[in-house]
Design a protein around this motif. Structure first.
Motif, short mmCIF file in Angstrom:
data_model
loop_
_atom_site.label_atom_id
_atom_site.label_comp_id
_atom_site.label_asym_id
_atom_site.label_seq_id
_atom_site.Cartn_x
_atom_site.Cartn_y
_atom_site.Cartn_z
N ILE A 205 0.85 -1.19 0.00
CA ILE A 205 0.00 0.00 0.00
C ILE A 205 0.89 1.23 0.00
CG2 ILE A 205 -1.78 1.30 1.25
CD1 ILE A 205 -2.41 -1.44 2.69
N LEU A 206 0.72 2.07 -1.00
CA LEU A 206 1.46 3.33 -1.07
C LEU A 206 0.47 4.47 -0.88
CD1 LEU A 206 3.93 5.17 -1.75
CD2 LEU A 206 3.28 4.92 -4.17
N THR B 204 -2.06 -1.33 -3.84
CA THR B 204 -3.01 -0.23 -3.73
C THR B 204 -2.23 1.07 -3.61
OG1 THR B 204 -4.63 -1.64 -2.59
CG2 THR B 204 -4.87 0.75 -2.32
N VAL B 205 -2.54 2.02 -4.46
CA VAL B 205 -1.95 3.35 -4.41
C VAL B 205 -3.05 4.33 -4.04
CG1 VAL B 205 -0.73 5.16 -5.68
CG2 VAL B 205 -0.21 2.75 -6.13
N ILE B 206 -2.83 5.08 -2.97
CA ILE B 206 -3.80 6.07 -2.52
C ILE B 206 -3.15 7.44 -2.64
CG2 ILE B 206 -5.24 6.85 -0.61
CD1 ILE B 206 -5.18 3.96 0.45
N ASN B 207 -3.64 8.23 -3.58
CA ASN B 207 -3.09 9.56 -3.84
C ASN B 207 -3.96 10.61 -3.16
OD1 ASN B 207 -0.92 8.71 -5.51
ND2 ASN B 207 -2.34 8.46 -7.23
N LEU C 133 -3.64 -4.20 -10.08
CA LEU C 133 -3.32 -3.04 -9.25
C LEU C 133 -4.44 -2.01 -9.33
CD1 LEU C 133 0.44 -2.58 -10.21
CD2 LEU C 133 -0.61 -4.22 -8.66
N ARG C 134 -4.51 -1.17 -8.31
CA ARG C 134 -5.57 -0.17 -8.25
C ARG C 134 -5.06 1.11 -7.59
NH1 ARG C 134 -9.13 -3.07 -3.42
NH2 ARG C 134 -7.53 -2.87 -1.78
N ALA C 135 -5.68 2.22 -7.95
CA ALA C 135 -5.31 3.51 -7.35
C ALA C 135 -6.57 4.31 -7.09
CB ALA C 135 -4.36 4.27 -8.26
N THR C 136 -6.50 5.13 -6.06
CA THR C 136 -7.60 6.01 -5.70
C THR C 136 -7.09 7.43 -5.56
OG1 THR C 136 -8.73 4.26 -4.46
CG2 THR C 136 -9.38 6.52 -3.98
N ALA C 137 -7.80 8.38 -6.16
CA ALA C 137 -7.54 9.79 -5.92
C ALA C 137 -8.52 10.26 -4.84
CB ALA C 137 -7.74 10.60 -7.19
N VAL C 138 -8.00 10.60 -3.68
CA VAL C 138 -8.83 11.12 -2.60
C VAL C 138 -8.82 12.64 -2.70
CG1 VAL C 138 -9.21 11.20 -0.11
CG2 VAL C 138 -8.19 9.16 -1.15
N CYS C 139 -10.01 13.22 -2.80
CA CYS C 139 -10.13 14.67 -3.02
C CYS C 139 -10.83 15.31 -1.83
CB CYS C 139 -10.93 14.93 -4.30
SG CYS C 139 -10.20 14.18 -5.78
N PRO C 140 -10.09 15.60 -0.76
CA PRO C 140 -10.72 16.18 0.43
C PRO C 140 -10.90 17.69 0.31
CG PRO C 140 -8.41 15.76 0.86
CD PRO C 140 -8.67 15.29 -0.54
N GLY C 141 -11.99 18.16 0.91
CA GLY C 141 -12.14 19.59 1.12
C GLY C 141 -11.21 20.03 2.24
N GLU C 142 -11.52 21.11 2.87
CA GLU C 142 -10.62 21.64 3.89
C GLU C 142 -10.49 20.67 5.07
OE1 GLU C 142 -10.51 26.29 4.10
OE2 GLU C 142 -12.58 25.61 4.29
N VAL C 143 -9.24 20.40 5.44
CA VAL C 143 -8.92 19.52 6.56
C VAL C 143 -8.11 20.33 7.56
CG1 VAL C 143 -7.96 17.31 7.27
CG2 VAL C 143 -8.80 17.58 4.93
N ALA C 144 -8.43 20.19 8.82
CA ALA C 144 -7.72 20.94 9.86
C ALA C 144 -6.37 20.29 10.13
CB ALA C 144 -8.56 21.00 11.13
N THR C 145 -5.37 20.64 9.34
CA THR C 145 -4.02 20.10 9.47
C THR C 145 -3.02 21.26 9.54
OG1 THR C 145 -3.52 20.02 7.10
CG2 THR C 145 -4.72 18.14 8.04
N PRO C 146 -1.76 20.97 9.85
CA PRO C 146 -0.76 22.04 9.96
C PRO C 146 -0.53 22.84 8.68
CG PRO C 146 0.01 20.09 11.10
CD PRO C 146 -1.23 19.69 10.37
#
Length: 261
Positions: free
Chosen positions: A93-94, A144-147, A187-200
């Motif tokens: 998993i990457l 699995t590649v999670i971008n 093999l499979r890949a996912t593009a995760v497209c988050p809105g605003e996340v409370a991170t640094p």
């Protein structure tokens, strides 16, 4: 009812940008799910602190280790990938979560060097890491590649500036192209497209959002659960793109620091 989730016990996950934010949250959840997780980031001391934080949040002791890395340095990426393979037998998993943006991000104030830095980390870095693990995944016929892309690359907006938008839209396109070619190898890949996340990374905004606004955003733990959800899907399932946003979506409704200049 038969459980359909893919067991992750013993799988090897490599998480870039793992020193904080979405990357660290994903590392914690993957470790809890049974993975051995290698986190990478540019600062070794920050990675050490991240491991301590992860264990304080319930990650099994010793399940997360670290290898410092600048993902924009292709030879260094290849060296870390080779070290992970030598120690653990390859990457299952990457999670490409390394990302940057800068306060001077808009056309009226950015410059070529700043634009190139954003593209090199956000897009090129993810490409380098994917290429570094690809042959091993193909040989094992699983991977699995999670971008970690962005809502800004899916629903283009003013807030993040042209370099960030271009890098994340490019990362989403790269994800789909990966599936077009690599589906025949299992093999499979996912593009995760988050809105605003409370991170640094919010501290890099021209105007940092208020504590009240941050409380309404997606939280790091939400993203950790999302990454684990994708990884635990059965091997025949590919989530090509996952868009996730806070209910109170300031990208739609605006905010004082989101106004155009």
């Amino acid at each position: 009812m038969t459980e359909t989730k893919q067991p992750l016990d013993g799988q090897i996950a490599w998480v870039t940008g793992g020193g904080s934010g979405i990357g660290l949250a994903g590392a914690i959840d993957l470790a809890k799910a049974g993975c051995h997780v290698v986190i990478s980031g540019r600062e070794a001391a920050k990675l050490d602190a991240a491991i301590a934080e992860a264990e304080a949040k319930g990650a099994p002791r010793g399940r997360i280790t670290a290898m410092a890395l600048d993902v924009g340095d292709r030879p260094a990426v290849d060296a870390v990938a080779a070290a992970i393979e030598a120690q653990h037998g390859g990457v299952d998993i990457l999670v490409n979560s390394a990302g940057v943006n800068f306060p001077k991000r808009f056309w009226s104030e950015t410059d070529g060097d700043t634009f190139a830095k954003v593209i090199n980390i956000n897009l090129n870095g993810a490409t380098f890491c994917t290429l570094a693990v690809l042959k091993g995944m193909q040989a094992r016929r699983r991977g699995t590649v999670i971008n970690i892309a962005s809502f800004a690359g899916w629903h283009q907006s003013y807030l993040t500036g042209p370099a960030y938008v271009a890098s994340k839209a490019g990362l989403t396109a790269m994800t789909h192209n990966f599936n077009i070619e690599q589906c025949v190898h299992g093999l499979r890949a996912t593009a995760v497209c988050p809105g605003e996340v409370a991170t640094p990374i919010l501290k890099k905004r021209p105007v940092e959002p208020s504590a009240e606004d941050k409380a309404l955003m997606l939280q790091e733990e939400d993203m950790g659960r999302t990454i684990r959800f994708i990884a635990e899907m059965p091997p025949h399932v590919c989530i090509n793109e996952l868009v996730i946003a806070p209910v109170h979506n300031r990208i739609y409704i605006g905010g004082s620091e989101l106004q155009r200049r």
